[in-house]
Motif scaffolding. Structure first.
Motif, short mmCIF file in Angstrom:
data_model
loop_
_atom_site.label_atom_id
_atom_site.label_comp_id
_atom_site.label_asym_id
_atom_site.label_seq_id
_atom_site.Cartn_x
_atom_site.Cartn_y
_atom_site.Cartn_z
N LYS A 1 7.02 -2.38 6.63
CA LYS A 1 6.71 -2.25 5.47
C LYS A 1 5.35 -1.96 5.26
N PRO A 2 4.69 -0.80 4.66
CA PRO A 2 3.53 -0.58 4.50
C PRO A 2 2.45 -1.59 3.88
N VAL A 3 1.38 -2.01 4.35
CA VAL A 3 0.38 -2.59 3.72
C VAL A 3 -0.48 -1.78 2.86
N ILE A 4 -0.38 -0.48 3.36
CA ILE A 4 -1.30 0.44 2.46
C ILE A 4 -0.35 1.66 2.44
N PHE A 5 -0.45 2.32 1.24
CA PHE A 5 0.17 3.48 0.65
C PHE A 5 -0.32 4.47 -0.09
N GLN A 6 -0.60 5.73 0.44
CA GLN A 6 -1.24 6.68 -0.46
C GLN A 6 -0.67 6.92 -1.72
N PHE A 7 -1.21 6.35 -2.80
CA PHE A 7 -0.40 6.40 -4.19
C PHE A 7 -0.71 7.75 -4.83
N PHE A 8 -1.65 8.32 -4.51
CA PHE A 8 -2.10 9.54 -5.07
C PHE A 8 -3.13 10.44 -4.20
N LYS A 9 -2.97 11.67 -3.82
CA LYS A 9 -4.10 12.41 -2.89
C LYS A 9 -4.66 13.27 -3.73
N PHE A 10 -6.17 13.23 -3.83
CA PHE A 10 -6.67 14.29 -4.64
C PHE A 10 -6.79 15.53 -4.34
N THR A 11 -7.12 16.61 -4.95
CA THR A 11 -7.28 17.74 -4.17
C THR A 11 -8.75 17.93 -3.81
N GLY B 1 1.26 -6.55 -8.80
CA GLY B 1 0.80 -7.18 -7.67
C GLY B 1 0.10 -6.47 -6.76
N TYR B 2 -0.08 -5.20 -6.86
CA TYR B 2 -0.70 -4.24 -5.83
C TYR B 2 -2.42 -4.17 -6.25
N LEU B 3 -3.06 -4.29 -5.08
CA LEU B 3 -4.53 -3.89 -5.31
C LEU B 3 -4.58 -2.49 -4.93
N TYR B 4 -5.35 -1.78 -5.94
CA TYR B 4 -5.44 -0.11 -5.75
C TYR B 4 -7.00 -0.07 -5.37
N TYR B 5 -7.30 0.80 -4.70
CA TYR B 5 -8.60 1.32 -4.28
C TYR B 5 -8.95 2.74 -4.15
N THR B 6 -9.88 3.06 -4.55
CA THR B 6 -10.12 4.71 -4.24
C THR B 6 -11.00 4.73 -2.96
N ARG B 7 -10.32 5.60 -1.97
CA ARG B 7 -10.82 5.94 -0.66
C ARG B 7 -11.72 7.10 -0.88
N SER C 1 -8.15 9.63 -1.90
CA SER C 1 -7.12 9.08 -2.68
C SER C 1 -7.08 7.78 -3.11
N ILE C 2 -6.26 7.65 -3.98
CA ILE C 2 -5.92 6.17 -4.75
C ILE C 2 -4.95 5.59 -3.74
N LEU C 3 -5.49 4.28 -3.18
CA LEU C 3 -4.19 3.75 -2.18
C LEU C 3 -3.97 2.41 -2.73
N ARG C 4 -2.53 2.11 -2.45
CA ARG C 4 -2.23 0.94 -2.86
C ARG C 4 -1.74 -0.18 -2.01
N LEU C 5 -2.55 -1.14 -1.94
CA LEU C 5 -2.46 -2.17 -0.92
C LEU C 5 -1.51 -3.32 -1.21
N THR C 6 -0.59 -4.02 0.01
CA THR C 6 0.37 -4.95 -0.24
C THR C 6 -0.57 -6.37 0.23
N ILE C 7 -1.00 -6.96 -0.87
CA ILE C 7 -1.84 -8.19 -0.74
C ILE C 7 -0.72 -9.29 -0.45
N GLN C 8 0.24 -9.34 -1.15
CA GLN C 8 1.19 -10.68 -1.43
C GLN C 8 1.03 -11.70 -2.05
#
Length: 417
Positions: free
Chosen positions: A132-142, A380-386, A401-408
């Motif tokens: 399972k991903p701990v990091i998922f690219q939730f949205f990629k900006f142009t 329950g996910y932590l989001y961050y702007t990369r 991108s905005i990435l979604r992290l699985t912190i549990q």
């Protein structure tokens, strides 16, 4: 005559036997020792813990079985043909680190583990497993979209202040849970907002990028920004805001005071000289990222029963542990872990635990690019702007991108909305 031939044949046979039967042994062949069956005992996998699935690149797995080697260097573990790091080994157990996913756009990867050793000719049986991903690219900006601060509402919508590639503001966009990017608020007098927080009644309180002394508001449901309050100090500059449990809005920047704006919009100032770049209320205290000439400090301010701000104490000396990197944002999990978004390319997010120990979040898993902003969703996910950039090791282009992290774990309570 017959007797003569019989004697002659007998003598000839004796001579031939003496010539070929009593000579040296023939030289051994390299192929004489090749076995007809497998070399060594074939390894066997009986179970993997945790069963079924684990977080890619982060979790440790225990492979139980038989015929492994107690020498860690003589064991080889593979997942879908990729080599897997072995942490420890015995003849019946291997501890390995779950391999990373091949892409941060993958939602999971199903594959098979197998084991080999230097002592065995054959691979073990294969066991199916899910990563399972701990990091998922939730949205990629142009390349024409540059995100800055963002905030997440209770319905998991993400509201993002943005500019175009020329640095011109394009207002606030609403990113839905399904990934749709919608208009929410047009550009006002700002280029972009350095901080945003939802307040009572669904209004969005915002801070301009040029650190003016006014706070602004976007009406519930979206619309044109307008002035919310203006701080009494003409030289005040606002960089960050956060609500406490009583819906008081705390305001910080490069000032000689920290300000409290009550729900009735009355303002109280508390003396503190410092350049505050980020604020977060947690568990009765106001935490501030303070940038000084000598580095970055994290200060903690108690808030008493009357809602007044107490004297600060040093919570964590960030620069002492991590050098001169900037801290761009701060968040808390519900159990008191502090998450810091930093400008460090290799280690963009740092965790400071409640006991003041610290560590890098998911080392080697997060892409090598700074973290600009953090936000904890109600899911329950932590989001961050990369930030956009280039991987210094591979030369690979890294998308913004905005990435979604699985912190549990859950985020700390978010007040105000």
């Amino acid at each position: 005559m017959k007797r003569f031939y019989k004697i002659f044949n007998s003598l000839l046979l004796i001579i031939l036997l003496s010539l070929f039967g009593c000579g040296e042994e023939p030289t051994p062949s390299l192929f004489n020792s090749v076995p007809t069956g497998p070399i060594g005992a074939t390894p066997v996998i009986t179970s993997i813990t945790p069963s079924d699935s684990a977080r890619a690149g982060v979790d440790l797995l225990t492979i139980a079985g038989s015929n492994f080697s107690s020498d860690i260097n003589r064991n080889f573990v593979f997942f879908n043909g990729r080599s897997v790091q072995v942490i420890s080994a015995s003849t019946t157990s291997l501890v390995v680190k779950a391999p990373k996913l091949l892409s941060d756009t993958a939602r999971f990867e199903v594959g098979k583990f197998k084991v080999s050793t230097l002592d065995a000719e054959l691979y073990s049986n294969e066991v199916q497993y899910k990563l399972k991903p701990v990091i998922f690219q939730f949205f990629k900006f142009t390349q024409f979209q540059k995100p800055y601060s963002f905030v997440i509402d209770a319905s998991k919508n993400i509201f993002i202040s943005m500019t175009n590639d020329l640095g011109v503001g394009i207002g606030v966009k609403k990113l839905t849970p399904s990934g749709q990017l919608l208009d929410y608020a047009p550009k006002g007098s700002e280029t972009y907002w350095t901080a945003m927080r939802f307040g009572p009644g669904g209004i969005l309180i915002t801070v301009r990028q040029d650190n003016v002394r006014a706070l602004f508001q976007i009406p519930a449901g979206g619309g044109t920004p307008s002035t919310y309050v203006v701080l009494p100090n003409n030289s005040a500059k606002i960089a960050s805001i956060d609500f406490d449990a009583n819906n008081n809005l705390w305001v910080g920047g490069n000032n000689t005071a920290i300000y409290k704006v009550k729900p009735d919009k009355s303002i109280t100032s508390y003396n503190f000289t410092g350049n505050i770049t980020a604020l977060r209320f947690y568990n009765g205290n106001l935490y501030a990222i303070v940038k000084t000439d000598s580095g970055t400090l994290i200060q903690s301010f108690p808030i008493d029963a009357n809602g007044d701000l107490g004297n600060p104490s040093l919570y964590f000396d960030f620069s002492k542990s991590y050098g001169s990197q900037n801290v761009n944002a701060i968040e808390f999990s519900s159990d008191g872990d502090m998450f810091l978004a930093t400008s460090d390319v290799k280690n963009p997010i740092i965790i400071v635990h409640a006991d003041k120990t610290s560590e890098t979040l998911f080392p080697g898993v997060l892409a090598a690019s700074p973290a600009l902003f953090l936000g904890w969703g109600s899911d329950g996910y932590l989001y961050y702007t990369r930030a956009q950039g280039t991987n210094p090791s591979t030369g690979e282009q890294i998308s913004q991108s905005i990435l979604r992290l699985t912190i549990q774990k859950q985020g700390a309570p978010y007040y105000g909305q």
